[in-house]
Design a protein around this motif. Structure first.
Motif, short mmCIF file in Angstrom:
data_model
loop_
_atom_site.label_atom_id
_atom_site.label_comp_id
_atom_site.label_asym_id
_atom_site.label_seq_id
_atom_site.Cartn_x
_atom_site.Cartn_y
_atom_site.Cartn_z
N ASP A 116 5.84 24.49 -133.46
CA ASP A 116 4.62 24.87 -132.78
C ASP A 116 4.89 25.09 -131.29
O ASP A 116 5.69 24.39 -130.70
CB ASP A 116 3.59 23.74 -132.98
CG ASP A 116 2.20 24.20 -132.68
OD1 ASP A 116 1.73 25.08 -133.40
OD2 ASP A 116 1.61 23.69 -131.73
N GLU A 125 2.93 24.54 -128.89
CA GLU A 125 2.34 23.47 -128.10
C GLU A 125 2.91 22.10 -128.48
O GLU A 125 2.35 21.08 -128.10
CB GLU A 125 0.82 23.44 -128.31
CG GLU A 125 0.13 24.70 -127.88
CD GLU A 125 0.01 24.77 -126.36
OE1 GLU A 125 -0.57 23.85 -125.78
OE2 GLU A 125 0.52 25.73 -125.77
N TYR A 126 3.98 22.10 -129.24
CA TYR A 126 4.59 20.84 -129.68
C TYR A 126 4.97 19.99 -128.47
O TYR A 126 5.51 20.49 -127.51
CB TYR A 126 5.81 21.17 -130.52
CG TYR A 126 6.62 20.00 -130.99
CD1 TYR A 126 6.17 19.22 -132.04
CD2 TYR A 126 7.83 19.68 -130.40
CE1 TYR A 126 6.91 18.15 -132.48
CE2 TYR A 126 8.57 18.61 -130.83
CZ TYR A 126 8.10 17.84 -131.87
OH TYR A 126 8.84 16.77 -132.30
N ARG A 127 4.68 18.69 -128.56
CA ARG A 127 5.02 17.82 -127.43
C ARG A 127 6.48 17.44 -127.50
O ARG A 127 6.89 16.69 -128.37
CB ARG A 127 4.17 16.55 -127.46
CG ARG A 127 2.71 16.75 -127.24
CD ARG A 127 2.05 15.49 -126.73
NE ARG A 127 2.59 14.27 -127.28
CZ ARG A 127 2.07 13.60 -128.30
NH1 ARG A 127 1.00 14.04 -128.89
NH2 ARG A 127 2.61 12.50 -128.74
N TYR A 165 6.71 10.99 -125.17
CA TYR A 165 6.19 12.37 -125.04
C TYR A 165 4.67 12.42 -124.90
O TYR A 165 4.02 13.30 -125.43
CB TYR A 165 6.65 13.24 -126.22
CG TYR A 165 8.10 13.05 -126.52
CD1 TYR A 165 9.06 13.61 -125.68
CD2 TYR A 165 8.54 12.30 -127.59
CE1 TYR A 165 10.40 13.40 -125.91
CE2 TYR A 165 9.88 12.08 -127.82
CZ TYR A 165 10.80 12.65 -126.98
OH TYR A 165 12.12 12.43 -127.20
N CYS A 166 4.10 11.43 -124.21
CA CYS A 166 2.64 11.39 -124.07
C CYS A 166 2.18 12.26 -122.91
O CYS A 166 0.99 12.52 -122.78
CB CYS A 166 2.17 9.96 -123.86
SG CYS A 166 2.80 9.21 -122.35
N GLN A 207 6.24 19.62 -119.46
CA GLN A 207 6.61 19.27 -120.83
C GLN A 207 7.02 20.52 -121.59
O GLN A 207 6.28 21.51 -121.60
CB GLN A 207 5.44 18.59 -121.54
CG GLN A 207 5.82 18.07 -122.90
CD GLN A 207 4.87 17.02 -123.41
OE1 GLN A 207 3.67 17.11 -123.20
NE2 GLN A 207 5.40 16.02 -124.08
N TYR A 262 -1.35 3.59 -125.53
CA TYR A 262 -0.22 4.16 -126.26
C TYR A 262 0.53 3.10 -127.05
O TYR A 262 1.18 3.41 -128.03
CB TYR A 262 0.73 4.88 -125.30
CG TYR A 262 0.05 5.98 -124.54
CD1 TYR A 262 -0.40 7.12 -125.19
CD2 TYR A 262 -0.17 5.89 -123.18
CE1 TYR A 262 -1.04 8.12 -124.52
CE2 TYR A 262 -0.81 6.90 -122.48
CZ TYR A 262 -1.25 8.01 -123.16
OH TYR A 262 -1.89 8.99 -122.50
N GLU A 312 -1.20 18.52 -135.64
CA GLU A 312 -0.12 18.94 -134.74
C GLU A 312 -0.59 20.03 -133.80
O GLU A 312 -0.24 20.06 -132.63
CB GLU A 312 1.09 19.41 -135.56
CG GLU A 312 2.28 19.69 -134.67
CD GLU A 312 3.55 20.01 -135.43
OE1 GLU A 312 3.49 20.05 -136.67
OE2 GLU A 312 4.57 20.22 -134.79
N GLY A 314 -0.23 18.09 -130.69
CA GLY A 314 1.18 18.29 -130.39
C GLY A 314 2.10 17.40 -131.18
O GLY A 314 3.30 17.43 -130.99
N ASN A 315 1.55 16.57 -132.06
CA ASN A 315 2.41 15.74 -132.88
C ASN A 315 1.71 15.44 -134.20
O ASN A 315 0.49 15.47 -134.26
CB ASN A 315 2.73 14.44 -132.15
CG ASN A 315 4.03 13.83 -132.62
OD1 ASN A 315 4.40 13.99 -133.77
ND2 ASN A 315 4.72 13.16 -131.74
N ASP A 360 -1.26 10.30 -129.45
CA ASP A 360 -1.33 10.06 -128.00
C ASP A 360 -2.33 11.01 -127.36
O ASP A 360 -2.06 11.65 -126.36
CB ASP A 360 0.06 10.23 -127.36
CG ASP A 360 1.02 9.19 -127.85
OD1 ASP A 360 0.54 8.15 -128.33
OD2 ASP A 360 2.23 9.40 -127.77
N ARG A 380 -5.86 16.83 -124.28
CA ARG A 380 -5.68 18.26 -124.50
C ARG A 380 -7.00 18.89 -124.89
O ARG A 380 -7.83 18.27 -125.53
CB ARG A 380 -4.69 18.52 -125.64
CG ARG A 380 -3.27 18.31 -125.26
CD ARG A 380 -2.45 18.48 -126.49
NE ARG A 380 -1.03 18.51 -126.15
CZ ARG A 380 -0.19 19.40 -126.64
NH1 ARG A 380 -0.61 20.31 -127.48
NH2 ARG A 380 1.07 19.38 -126.30
#
Lengths: 131, 361
Positions: A29, A31-33, A87-88, A104, B60, B141, B145-146, B151, B160
């Motif tokens: 993706d 926007e993947y962190r 990765y926050c 990031q 977190y 995701e 992003g995950n 988070d 976000r």
């Protein structure tokens, strides 16, 4: 009964739901962190990212040959531990110059191997910080 | 002479996702006594929260308590800190928080349902639900992003924003998923392996549900109207179309059906949020340090999650106490096992959807 037989038969010609991984690459993706990246020349050494980081994966440690930057008065060098990072992106939100000094990416972290001294090297840096 | 035989299930067992040990005292095939041990995955998170981390990073840390309800943990902790500091967050941030909470509930319930199928010996259905669960993981995701560790929630709002293209993409995926869930309801009510086999097994009556203070889908399957989403005012659940789903039978089939109808309700809530998302900022900067103590409750996928947070006006907190849903339900679990066949024990256990990494923290 008949329909289930028919379904079972048609399923034989269906594609599998899984990805044929080594042959087909997995789409990442946008926007993947991922990894946090650092622009040394733009950094103003305010150390906000270091304070904001929950696991303490960013350290500014005094070194003998610090990077040449007029804002760097204490002779510090940026260190980042991708294996400790969660990765926050708290650091990016704390940074006064995001996108220039700290941002990031969507890159994956490297694999931690023994030769890189992933743990011992980082513990030494932490000791330097405490002194 | 002793007439009973002790048979353990766990701490490692093929039907268990996480380590837990139940000691069953069996008389022939019937279970007559139950003992449980849940502390196999203790990691000392409560202690770490008061010694290692500052209050703004703990959101977190507590997300790492559990992989399935990570967002509920960080949400509950964040709400308690916001209550102590005394800040107000924007309406849009609240809606986005509900969106993620409900998506999390969907993927957690789907995992539980697939696990129930596996315990019934219906491997194909297990594969089918787990395959469909990927859609939800992809949506998560896309937003955060995950896939697992979101988070996403921080003190003051969310991290976000979502844009129109993303919202459209998510709505299309949710529509597809809704049809799949309707298909599951058909399977779970009409398929012999999933419905008849589970009827009358592991029954928890309404009186017992009251007596053991049962929470979550376990209580709602017995007809007890217990849902924290109905009782809190931190998040506008009444505006997004929340309906409590209950059933009266109290057996494994009832629990499955409650979870399935909650899936539909959650998907509907996500649709409502995405279609009527208010304009505004997603983050408000809150200043100050937590002082005093507070209790905040939220509805995790498995039931009520409670946080007690005590601060002393500095960056380190005095106490963070986490009471997880599975922990509160253990007396009810033990009661349901009494009188059941030993062979049914793995299926009954799977229908409780226990989360041991939450319980041991």
């Amino acid at each position: 009964m008949l329909t289930s037989f028919f379904k079972a038969f048609t399923n034989l010609f269906k594609k599998p739901q899984t990805i044929d991984y080594p042959v087909t690459s997995i789409e990442k993706d946008k926007e993947y962190r991922g990894l946090i990246e650092y622009g040394e020349s733009e950094c103003i050494y305010c150390l906000k990212c270091e304070k904001a980081c929950p696991p303490g994966a960013i350290l500014f440690v005094p070194v003998e040959n610090p990077p040449k930057n007029e804002k760097n008065k204490k002779g510090l060098k940026y260190h980042y531990n991708p294996h400790l990072c969660i990765y926050c992106s708290e650091c990016v939100r704390a940074c006064p110059k995001p996108e220039e000094a700290l941002w990031q990416s969507n890159k994956k972290p490297p694999i931690g191997i023994k030769d890189d001294k992933v743990n011992d090297g980082w513990f030494e840096l932490e000791k330097l910080k405490k002194v | 002479m002793k007439k009973t035989i002790n048979i353990p299930i766990g701490s490692q067992h093929i039907a268990l996702l996480e380590p837990v040990r139940f000691k069953f005292e069996c008389e022939n095939e019937k279970i007559v006594g139950v003992g449980s041990d849940v502390g196999f995955v203790h990691r000392g998170i409560e202690k770490a929260c008061t010694t290692k981390f500052k209050f703004d990073g703990i959101g977190y840390v507590v997300a790492r308590v559990c992989g399935l309800c990570a967002i509920t943990h960080s949400m509950t902790y964040t709400a308690s800190i916001e209550k102590l500091i005394g800040g107000e967050i924007t309406q849009k941030a609240k809606y986005l928080r509900i969106l993620l909470l409900e998506l999390d509930r969907v993927h957690s319930h789907m995992l539980c349902l697939s696990h129930t199928c596996e315990n019934a010996g219906f491997e194909a259905m297990f594969m089918r639900i787990m395959g469909d669960r990927e859609d939800i993981m992809e949506i998560q995701e896309l937003i955060t992003g995950n896939r697992v560790q979101f988070d996403y929630i921080s003190i003051g709002g969310v991290n976000r924003d979502i844009d129109a293209a993303q919202a459209k993409n998510i709505l299309a995926k949710l529509e597809l998923l809704k049809h799949k869930v309707l298909g599951y309801i058909d399977e779970f009510t009409n398929n012999w392996s999933l419905s008849l086999k589970f009827k009358g097994i592991g029954v928890l009556t309404l009186d017992d549900a009251y007596r053991f203070n049962t929470i979550g889908p376990l209580a709602r399957a017995s007809g007890l109207q217990a849902d924290v989403r109905n009782e809190i005012d931190y998040l506008p659940y009444d505006e997004v179309g929340f309906n409590m789903q209950t059933h009266s039978d109290g057996d494994i089939n009832a629990r499955n059906l409650v979870r399935l109808s909650e899936l539909l309700n959650s998907i509907e809530m996500c649709n409502n949020i995405l279609e009527g998302l208010p304009e505004g900022e997603i983050f408000t900067k809150l200043k100050g340090k937590p002082k005093g103590d507070t209790v905040v409750r939220f509805e995790a996928p498995r039931g009520e999650l409670m946080y007690y947070v005590k601060g002393n006006g500095s960056a380190m907190l005095d106490r963070v106490r986490i009471k997880t849903p599975t922990f509160s339900s253990i007396p009810a679990f033990s009661h349901v096992f009494m009188g059941a066949d030993y062979a049914d024990a793995p299926a009954i256990l799977a229908s409780f959807d226990p989360c041991l990494s939450c319980t041991a923290k």
